[in-house]
Motif scaffolding. Sequence first.
Motif, PDB file in Angstrom:
ATOM      1  N   LEU A  10     -13.663  11.813 -49.687  1.00 50.98           N
ATOM      2  CA  LEU A  10     -11.590  12.161 -49.550  1.00 50.98           C
ATOM      3  C   LEU A  10     -10.978  11.438 -49.006  1.00 50.98           C
ATOM      4  O   LEU A  10     -11.209  11.084 -48.705  1.00 50.98           O
ATOM      5  CB  LEU A  10     -11.566  13.946 -49.659  1.00 50.98           C
ATOM      6  N   VAL A  39     -15.290  14.354 -65.158  1.00 50.51           N
ATOM      7  CA  VAL A  39     -14.708  15.199 -64.143  1.00 50.51           C
ATOM      8  C   VAL A  39     -14.724  16.403 -65.234  1.00 50.51           C
ATOM      9  O   VAL A  39     -15.211  16.000 -67.030  1.00 50.51           O
ATOM     10  CB  VAL A  39     -12.819  14.791 -64.904  1.00 50.51           C
ATOM     11  N   THR A  89     -10.463  10.428 -59.416  1.00 51.89           N
ATOM     12  CA  THR A  89     -11.231  11.924 -58.876  1.00 51.89           C
ATOM     13  C   THR A  89     -12.153  11.773 -59.915  1.00 51.89           C
ATOM     14  O   THR A  89     -12.039  12.152 -61.191  1.00 51.89           O
ATOM     15  CB  THR A  89     -10.541  12.371 -58.653  1.00 51.89           C
ATOM     16  N   GLU A 121     -19.738  12.635 -55.348  1.00 57.73           N
ATOM     17  CA  GLU A 121     -18.273  13.621 -55.680  1.00 57.73           C
ATOM     18  C   GLU A 121     -17.105  12.354 -54.992  1.00 57.73           C
ATOM     19  O   GLU A 121     -18.057  12.367 -53.777  1.00 57.73           O
ATOM     20  CB  GLU A 121     -18.110  14.513 -55.550  1.00 57.73           C
ATOM     21  N   THR A 123     -13.160  12.010 -53.997  1.00 60.49           N
ATOM     22  CA  THR A 123     -12.146  13.369 -54.186  1.00 60.49           C
ATOM     23  C   THR A 123     -10.986  11.965 -53.875  1.00 60.49           C
ATOM     24  O   THR A 123     -10.487  11.363 -52.749  1.00 60.49           O
ATOM     25  CB  THR A 123     -11.783  14.522 -53.342  1.00 60.49           C
ATOM     26  N   SER A 125      -6.755  11.988 -52.797  1.00 61.17           N
ATOM     27  CA  SER A 125      -5.593  13.137 -52.935  1.00 61.17           C
ATOM     28  C   SER A 125      -5.103  12.977 -51.963  1.00 61.17           C
ATOM     29  O   SER A 125      -5.650  12.098 -50.204  1.00 61.17           O
ATOM     30  CB  SER A 125      -6.757  14.770 -52.956  1.00 61.17           C
TER      31      SER A 125
END
Length: 126
Positions: A10, A39, A89, A121, A123, A125
């Motif tokens: 993240l 995605v 993402t 993964e 991400t 944000s």
Amino acid sequence: VQLQAFGGGLVQPGGYLRLSCAASGSTLDTLAIGWFRQVPGKVREGVSWLSSDGNIHYASSVQDRFTISRDNSKNVVYLQMNNLKPQDTAVYYCASKAVGYGSYVIYIQEVEYDSWGQGTEVTVSS
């Protein structure tokens, strides 16, 4: 060839991550490598590609932000991702195609690839 991708996580918009793809079973100078991302619910798309002789190509969406490289001594391919955006993402996959030494060919399509890593993964944000 077995591939293991790692390094996702993240990160805030504008941040950076470095993904790694460790290969075993063949040396990177005999493999064409591709980084792809997906995605959920969308088609997997290509991000960056590396031929066995070091030829490089990027998708326009990541040009000037992402850098693909490899360390032959460690048999690892990296994807340095800078200035990350929320649209980056996705789950990122590395893939390989056995091509032998000295090939300059870039393989854009995922169907060309023989082996795939498990995905990591990313991400982006706040």
